[in-house]
Design a protein around this motif. Structure first.
Motif, mmCIF file in Angstrom:
data_model
loop_
_atom_site.group_PDB
_atom_site.id
_atom_site.type_symbol
_atom_site.label_atom_id
_atom_site.label_comp_id
_atom_site.label_asym_id
_atom_site.label_seq_id
_atom_site.Cartn_x
_atom_site.Cartn_y
_atom_site.Cartn_z
ATOM 1 N N VAL A 1 -11.721 2.809 0.514
ATOM 2 C CA VAL A 1 -10.613 2.097 1.156
ATOM 3 C C VAL A 1 -9.479 1.989 0.143
ATOM 4 C CG1 VAL A 1 -11.998 0.764 2.801
ATOM 5 C CG2 VAL A 1 -11.577 -0.179 0.528
ATOM 6 N N PRO A 2 -8.238 2.298 0.544
ATOM 7 C CA PRO A 2 -7.106 2.118 -0.365
ATOM 8 C C PRO A 2 -6.762 0.636 -0.499
ATOM 9 C CG PRO A 2 -6.586 3.607 1.475
ATOM 10 C CD PRO A 2 -7.828 2.880 1.824
ATOM 11 N N VAL A 3 -6.447 0.214 -1.710
ATOM 12 C CA VAL A 3 -6.053 -1.168 -1.941
ATOM 13 C C VAL A 3 -4.746 -1.221 -2.724
ATOM 14 C CG1 VAL A 3 -8.430 -2.029 -1.905
ATOM 15 C CG2 VAL A 3 -7.397 -1.363 -4.081
ATOM 16 N N GLY A 4 -4.024 -2.303 -2.554
ATOM 17 C CA GLY A 4 -2.814 -2.556 -3.318
ATOM 18 C C GLY A 4 -2.662 -4.051 -3.521
ATOM 19 N N LEU A 36 0.800 -1.215 0.000
ATOM 20 C CA LEU A 36 0.000 0.000 0.000
ATOM 21 C C LEU A 36 0.830 1.261 0.000
ATOM 22 C CD1 LEU A 36 -2.693 -1.265 2.463
ATOM 23 C CD2 LEU A 36 -3.038 -0.693 0.076
ATOM 24 N N SER A 37 2.132 1.131 0.191
ATOM 25 C CA SER A 37 2.959 2.329 0.195
ATOM 26 C C SER A 37 4.101 2.252 -0.811
ATOM 27 C CB SER A 37 3.535 2.575 1.598
ATOM 28 O OG SER A 37 4.301 1.473 2.029
ATOM 29 N N PRO A 94 -3.030 -10.387 -10.421
ATOM 30 C CA PRO A 94 -3.003 -10.067 -8.988
ATOM 31 C C PRO A 94 -2.949 -11.320 -8.123
ATOM 32 C CG PRO A 94 -4.638 -8.736 -10.135
ATOM 33 C CD PRO A 94 -4.174 -9.776 -11.117
ATOM 34 N N GLN A 95 -2.101 -11.254 -7.093
ATOM 35 C CA GLN A 95 -1.877 -12.409 -6.220
ATOM 36 C C GLN A 95 -2.586 -12.286 -4.879
ATOM 37 O OE1 GLN A 95 2.744 -13.058 -7.795
ATOM 38 N NE2 GLN A 95 2.344 -12.308 -5.744
ATOM 39 N N ALA A 96 -2.493 -11.106 -4.252
ATOM 40 C CA ALA A 96 -3.062 -10.913 -2.920
ATOM 41 C C ALA A 96 -3.404 -9.443 -2.745
ATOM 42 C CB ALA A 96 -2.066 -11.352 -1.838
ATOM 43 N N VAL A 97 -4.533 -9.168 -2.105
ATOM 44 C CA VAL A 97 -4.992 -7.798 -1.903
ATOM 45 C C VAL A 97 -4.778 -7.391 -0.449
ATOM 46 C CG1 VAL A 97 -6.987 -6.246 -1.959
ATOM 47 C CG2 VAL A 97 -6.725 -8.031 -3.715
ATOM 48 N N ASP A 98 -4.146 -6.247 -0.259
ATOM 49 C CA ASP A 98 -4.081 -5.607 1.050
ATOM 50 C C ASP A 98 -4.892 -4.329 0.996
ATOM 51 O OD1 ASP A 98 -2.641 -7.245 2.790
ATOM 52 O OD2 ASP A 98 -0.739 -6.653 1.902
#
Length: 409
Positions: free
Chosen positions: A285-288, A8-9, A133-137
């Motif tokens: 909500v922010p996602v990455g 996310l950063s 995409p593998q995994a969402v945070d």
């Protein structure tokens, strides 16, 4: 070690990949495909991905674990003949324009519609997909139900209600909100824009060159000046300690903290998206998400595609395992996230719904490091120093506009 919350950063390794290098390639000669991961912080992830690779019987796959500065190491490797065939990263326009990534639209097939649209958007450049995409945070607002009930405060649904609630919940040694030791400027700038219906970039134009943006960012300054924020905590916003120890009634943090918060507080907490600023805005909500990507210099692109498709499209059991057995993340595919037992109740189920309905990319492909730095610095000066929001955002918008001209002409 690096946790998946880092997504996310991240500026993204691919932001560093624009330089051109030798394109002599290499011949596989029957050797193993090279697959790179950064060093996840959760125990068991390395062993899991090695197990997945071993289970792929069509071609040997050599997993390389990369502690330290993964971004720089990946950028350097992709300029040489020794780079990986398959690697995880986040695509940016610069890496696509430099011809370093392989389009992967054909890998998705019919499964494309099963991926959350907002997550696919983070891997799309000029209409093409460059990563699976593998995994969402994601990040969201946590609140103590008992604290709000005792204070007669309803969960906030607008930014003004959030500020009011934070003030009213500040009493008896407890602060209303913790959003980072910087007062929230580092993580709430994007949500503040989205709350007003704005964005970083929209249709190749600056998305926050609007007087309403200054009003929305100004609300973060109002929150900072209210005396209701916890500042100087031992651990920053990415850890739940301030919340679980009762130092604050609300905290902005990530999905990854849910297991620790549940263990400490049981059912005495709820979650919310960042609230809307105005009727034209929306909660967010922010996602990455890191994605599996393929090096355009690989001489084994077809084999690499076959492996990526097998692991991140066909093996849904491995995808669920990767997301939920070594930490707490949301699978990018709806068919998995909506049925996984750990995600069907409580805060986790709410998080899945937020990603579906309220997700915004924390680092979209056209949000370059230059743009990001200009915007984040402007928000920080407004929040912490009380600098005028209109002037600060105008300067950041000018720098963003120059970058967009460079990218799109």
């Amino acid at each position: 070690m690096i946790s998946r919350r880092r997504l996310l950063s991240l500026a993204g390794a691919s932001a560093l990949l624009a330089a051109c290098g030798s394109n002599t390639g290499r011949d596989g000669n029957g050797q193993a495909l090279k697959q790179w991961y950064h060093a996840y912080g959760e125990p068991g992830v390395q062993q899991a991905v090695e197990r997945y690779a071993k289970a792929f019987t069509k071609t040997p796959v050599d997993v390389q674990w990369n502690p330290g500065d993964y971004d720089s190491k990946l950028a350097t490797s992709l300029l040489s003949d020794g780079g990986p065939d398959v690697f995880e990263s986040t695509p940016q326009i610069s890496s696509v324009r430099a011809g370093q990534l392989v389009p992967l639209d054909d890998v998705f097939g019919d499964a494309r519609s099963d991926f959350t649209d907002s997550i696919l958007a983070t891997h799309t450049v000029d209409g093409k997909l460059y990563g699976v995409p593998q995994a969402v945070d994601m990040q969201m607002l946590f609140y103590r139900k008992s604290f709000l009930q005792q204070a007669g405060v309803q969960p906030p649904s607008t930014v003004d209600e959030l500020i009011d609630a934070s003030r009213r919940l500040t009493k008896d040694g407890v602060k209303g909100l913790f959003a980072g030791n910087d007062g929230g400027g580092g993580v709430l700038g994007g949500p503040a824009l989205w709350s007003a219906g704005l964005d970083y970039v929209r249709d190749h134009q600056v998305g926050f060159d609007d007087p309403v943006a200054a009003q929305a960012i100004g609300k973060l300054r109002e929150l900072y000046s209210s005396g209701s924020l916890l500042l100087g905590a031992v651990k920053d916003w990415a850890e739940p300690d301030a919340f679980t120890q009762g130092l604050v009634a609300m905290q902005w943090t990530g999905l990854w903290t849910v297991p620790a918060i549940q263990k400490a507080l049981g059912d005495d907490f709820g979650v919310l998206p960042f609230p809307k600023f105005s009727s034209s805005g929306k909660a967010s909500v922010p996602v990455g998400a890191f994605g599996a990507m393929i090096n355009a210099k690989s001489k084994r692109i077809d084999e690499a595609k076959e492996f990526v498709k097998w692991l991140w499209i066909e093996r849904t059991d491995y995808q669920e395992d990767f997301n939920l057995s070594y930490g707490f993340h949301i699978p990018p595919r709806r068919s998995i996230s909506e049925k996984a037992s750990k995600l069907t109740t409580g805060a986790a189920a709410d998080a899945v719904k937020f990603v579906r309905d309220n997700a915004k990319a924390s680092n979209p492909p056209d949000w370059t490091s230059v743009m990001r730095t200009a915007f984040n610095d402007a928000v920080s000066r407004v929040v912490r120093d009380g600098a005028p929001a209109d002037a600060e955002l105008k300067a950041a918008a000018d720098k963003t506009r120059d970058e967009l001209k460079r990218l799109y002409g």
